[in-house]
Write a protein that holds these residues in place. Structure first.
Motif, mmCIF file in Angstrom:
data_model
loop_
_atom_site.group_PDB
_atom_site.id
_atom_site.type_symbol
_atom_site.label_atom_id
_atom_site.label_comp_id
_atom_site.label_asym_id
_atom_site.label_seq_id
_atom_site.Cartn_x
_atom_site.Cartn_y
_atom_site.Cartn_z
ATOM 1 N N GLN A 139 0.752 -1.207 -0.011
ATOM 2 C CA GLN A 139 0.051 0.106 -0.156
ATOM 3 C C GLN A 139 0.750 1.109 0.044
ATOM 4 O O GLN A 139 1.744 1.211 0.456
ATOM 5 C CB GLN A 139 -0.943 0.030 1.037
ATOM 6 C CG GLN A 139 -0.197 -0.020 2.570
ATOM 7 C CD GLN A 139 -1.118 -0.050 3.802
ATOM 8 O OE1 GLN A 139 -2.454 -0.412 3.713
ATOM 9 N NE2 GLN A 139 -0.674 0.119 4.825
ATOM 10 N N VAL A 140 0.271 2.385 -0.323
ATOM 11 C CA VAL A 140 1.114 3.670 -0.159
ATOM 12 C C VAL A 140 -0.121 4.513 0.366
ATOM 13 O O VAL A 140 -1.125 4.403 0.242
ATOM 14 C CB VAL A 140 1.355 4.121 -1.843
ATOM 15 C CG1 VAL A 140 2.274 3.179 -2.298
ATOM 16 C CG2 VAL A 140 0.193 4.292 -2.549
ATOM 17 N N TYR A 141 0.669 5.693 0.948
ATOM 18 C CA TYR A 141 -0.324 6.600 1.721
ATOM 19 C C TYR A 141 -0.571 7.726 0.937
ATOM 20 O O TYR A 141 0.323 8.346 0.429
ATOM 21 C CB TYR A 141 0.598 6.953 3.221
ATOM 22 C CG TYR A 141 0.816 5.448 3.724
ATOM 23 C CD1 TYR A 141 0.029 4.980 4.703
ATOM 24 C CD2 TYR A 141 2.144 4.968 3.294
ATOM 25 C CE1 TYR A 141 0.094 3.814 5.399
ATOM 26 C CE2 TYR A 141 2.113 3.487 4.310
ATOM 27 C CZ TYR A 141 1.237 3.211 5.125
ATOM 28 O OH TYR A 141 1.452 2.117 5.987
ATOM 29 N N ILE A 142 -1.790 8.045 1.325
ATOM 30 C CA ILE A 142 -2.111 9.613 0.658
ATOM 31 C C ILE A 142 -1.903 10.523 1.774
ATOM 32 O O ILE A 142 -2.490 10.468 3.169
ATOM 33 C CB ILE A 142 -3.785 9.562 0.345
ATOM 34 C CG1 ILE A 142 -4.010 8.353 -0.549
ATOM 35 C CG2 ILE A 142 -4.246 10.657 -0.254
ATOM 36 C CD1 ILE A 142 -5.711 8.163 -0.914
ATOM 37 N N TYR A 143 -1.227 11.751 1.388
ATOM 38 C CA TYR A 143 -0.844 12.776 2.330
ATOM 39 C C TYR A 143 -1.549 13.955 1.770
ATOM 40 O O TYR A 143 -1.843 15.104 2.785
ATOM 41 C CB TYR A 143 0.513 13.104 2.227
ATOM 42 C CG TYR A 143 1.395 11.902 3.294
ATOM 43 C CD1 TYR A 143 1.064 12.258 4.583
ATOM 44 C CD2 TYR A 143 1.684 10.823 2.895
ATOM 45 C CE1 TYR A 143 1.856 11.313 5.725
ATOM 46 C CE2 TYR A 143 2.329 9.888 3.659
ATOM 47 C CZ TYR A 143 2.303 10.114 5.100
ATOM 48 O OH TYR A 143 2.810 9.040 5.712
ATOM 49 N N ALA A 144 -2.163 14.373 0.685
ATOM 50 C CA ALA A 144 -2.642 15.383 0.442
ATOM 51 C C ALA A 144 -3.290 15.414 -1.200
ATOM 52 O O ALA A 144 -3.249 14.566 -1.838
ATOM 53 C CB ALA A 144 -1.673 16.562 0.166
ATOM 54 N N ALA A 170 4.616 5.897 6.134
ATOM 55 C CA ALA A 170 3.571 6.093 7.013
ATOM 56 C C ALA A 170 3.779 7.183 8.071
ATOM 57 O O ALA A 170 4.856 6.834 8.744
ATOM 58 C CB ALA A 170 2.825 4.782 7.542
ATOM 59 N N ASN A 171 2.869 8.144 8.324
ATOM 60 C CA ASN A 171 2.864 8.774 9.878
ATOM 61 C C ASN A 171 1.445 9.341 10.110
ATOM 62 O O ASN A 171 0.455 8.906 9.359
ATOM 63 C CB ASN A 171 3.863 9.735 9.783
ATOM 64 C CG ASN A 171 3.622 11.082 8.847
ATOM 65 O OD1 ASN A 171 2.401 11.153 8.835
ATOM 66 N ND2 ASN A 171 4.313 11.526 8.244
ATOM 67 N N SER A 172 1.305 9.725 11.416
ATOM 68 C CA SER A 172 -0.064 10.174 11.452
ATOM 69 C C SER A 172 -0.715 11.232 10.789
ATOM 70 O O SER A 172 -1.686 11.572 10.951
ATOM 71 C CB SER A 172 0.081 10.796 13.121
ATOM 72 O OG SER A 172 0.982 11.950 12.981
ATOM 73 N N GLU A 173 0.152 11.648 9.805
ATOM 74 C CA GLU A 173 -0.636 12.818 8.841
ATOM 75 C C GLU A 173 -1.302 12.351 7.762
ATOM 76 O O GLU A 173 -1.816 13.229 6.991
ATOM 77 C CB GLU A 173 0.326 13.918 8.669
ATOM 78 C CG GLU A 173 1.241 14.628 9.871
ATOM 79 C CD GLU A 173 2.029 15.879 9.080
ATOM 80 O OE1 GLU A 173 2.282 15.805 8.050
ATOM 81 O OE2 GLU A 173 2.661 16.427 9.946
ATOM 82 N N SER A 174 -0.910 10.922 7.400
ATOM 83 C CA SER A 174 -1.798 10.429 6.353
ATOM 84 C C SER A 174 -3.239 10.476 6.500
ATOM 85 O O SER A 174 -3.981 10.346 7.376
ATOM 86 C CB SER A 174 -1.067 8.977 5.980
ATOM 87 O OG SER A 174 -1.730 8.099 6.958
ATOM 88 N N LEU A 175 -3.852 10.521 5.103
ATOM 89 C CA LEU A 175 -5.360 10.498 5.062
ATOM 90 C C LEU A 175 -5.829 9.115 4.733
ATOM 91 O O LEU A 175 -6.968 9.274 5.233
ATOM 92 C CB LEU A 175 -5.494 11.580 3.829
ATOM 93 C CG LEU A 175 -5.125 12.904 3.761
ATOM 94 C CD1 LEU A 175 -5.582 13.787 2.660
ATOM 95 C CD2 LEU A 175 -5.585 13.790 4.937
ATOM 96 N N GLY A 176 -5.181 8.535 4.259
ATOM 97 C CA GLY A 176 -5.563 7.081 4.011
ATOM 98 C C GLY A 176 -4.654 6.297 3.072
ATOM 99 O O GLY A 176 -3.652 6.938 2.953
ATOM 100 N N THR A 177 -5.135 5.293 2.516
ATOM 101 C CA THR A 177 -4.124 4.472 1.818
ATOM 102 C C THR A 177 -4.533 4.150 0.462
ATOM 103 O O THR A 177 -6.110 3.928 0.347
ATOM 104 C CB THR A 177 -3.761 3.211 2.541
ATOM 105 O OG1 THR A 177 -4.820 2.299 2.946
ATOM 106 C CG2 THR A 177 -3.012 3.258 4.037
#
Length: 347
Positions: free
Chosen positions: A6-11, A213-220
């Motif tokens: 998975q990859v993480y959505i940040y914005a 990953a960190n706490s600022e990610s919006l989702g995956t």
């Protein structure tokens, strides 16, 4: 892609016919607001064609200087797409790292006409010359499916390089005299005389993806499924609707998580693609919640073409974070030609 599940959505950024950014667009879709209107362009039956434009004139958009020798980019459609892409890019850049970042951009198919080519990325980079890694950027000119193919490329790029993040996006404008004329001649554009047609829209969207990953990610986002429909609209092969079903199967293979609660589709109002959605849902029913929501927001903002997939992902992550969608969602899109694609978005 081994090890990168998975990859993480940040914005997320976007500009659409119903909103100048992601939150405005999401709110408008929830409220059922429609940007449809009759245009001044007449169809072959002399009736006004329906369109869904972004409510900004060309003068309201900042369009970088384009060399006169680039004839393709002197056309209004190409210039407007550049203005829309710059608007969405400028919104997301403050969330990006200071180092140059690659952009994997979905653009229109060559059907009915070629609108942009690889030079579009150079023009886009000129708008942010120190922020875009042009050498690593790519244009994926496959229309609606292109944004999901861009995510597939992002998985491979993040797996094989030391890069921490990448921008994927899409831009299109189907509101152009030449393209409208071609589709109207085929009775494909909605009007008072054409019920089985679509409403051309326009827009642009970008998503910042990272493998960290960190706490600022919006989702995956999980790895997309990419498949081929042999019987697509421009093929002589019989249309069995198996391409979308295979794209779903690829996404859901070995999936052990909660049932899918929503599907966000690029379905644009034409009945042609309804069959493949039915086949996909039937063959993958064991992964779908009995009460899953089927979202096709083209009934609010029209057919966004190559901008569809990143906009739909943005809407899905917004609904998941707000609790409107309680579990994972699938985003799926079909190209005019053979490519069918899907991916899973989770909170």
């Amino acid at each position: 892609m081994e090890g990168l599940q998975q990859v993480y959505i940040y914005a997320v950024s976007m500009i659409t016919p119903v909103g100048a950014n992601a939150s405005m667009t999401s709110a408008a879709i929830r409220a059922g607001i429609s940007a449809y209107r009759e245009s001044s362009v007449l169809g072959k039956h002399f009736e006004p064609l329906k369109i869904a434009p972004v409510p900004l004139s060309d003068d309201d958009l900042w369009i970088p200087e384009i060399p006169l020798v680039k004839a393709l980019y002197q056309q209004r459609r190409s210039r407007r797409m550049l203005g829309l892409a710059v608007a969405a890019l400028n919104e997301i850049l403050p969330s990006c790292p200071d180092t140059p970042i690659p952009v994997f951009l979905a653009g229109p198919e060559s059907i009915p006409v070629t609108a942009i080519d690889g030079y579009f990325l150079s023009l886009l980079a000129n708008a942010a010359p120190t922020r875009i890694d042009l050498a690593s950027s790519r244009l994926i000119a496959t229309g609606r499916s292109g944004g999901l193919q861009a995510i597939d490329l992002a998985f491979r790029y993040l797996s094989q390089t030391g890069a921490p993040c990448v921008l994927i996006g899409g831009v299109d404008s189907l509101i152009d005299l030449k393209t409208l004329g071609i589709w109207a001649s085929e009775d494909r554009i909605a009007s008072s005389n054409v019920a089985d047609g679509f409403t051309p829209g326009e827009g642009a969207a970008f998503i910042l993806l990272s493998k960290n990953a960190n706490s600022e990610s919006l989702g995956t986002v999980r790895p997309p499924g990419i498949a081929v429909e042999p019987g697509h609209r421009y093929s002589a092969e019989p249309y069995r609707g198996e391409g979308m079903a295979n794209a779903f199967k690829s996404v859901l293979r070995d999936y052990k998580g909660p049932l899918v609660e929503a599907i966000y589709s690029g379905l644009n109002g034409e009945s042609f693609a309804a069959k493949e959605h039915g086949v996909a849902f039937t063959r993958n029913h064991q992964y779908l919640s009995p009460s899953f929501r089927f979202q096709h927001p083209a009934d609010c903002f029209g057919d966004l073409g190559a901008a569809a997939a990143p906009v739909l992902i943005g809407l899905a992550i917004s609904d998941i974070r707000s609790g409107r969608t309680r579990g994972p969602a699938i985003v799926c899109c079909s190209a005019e030609q053979e490519i069918r694609a899907a991916c899973m978005v989770t909170g």
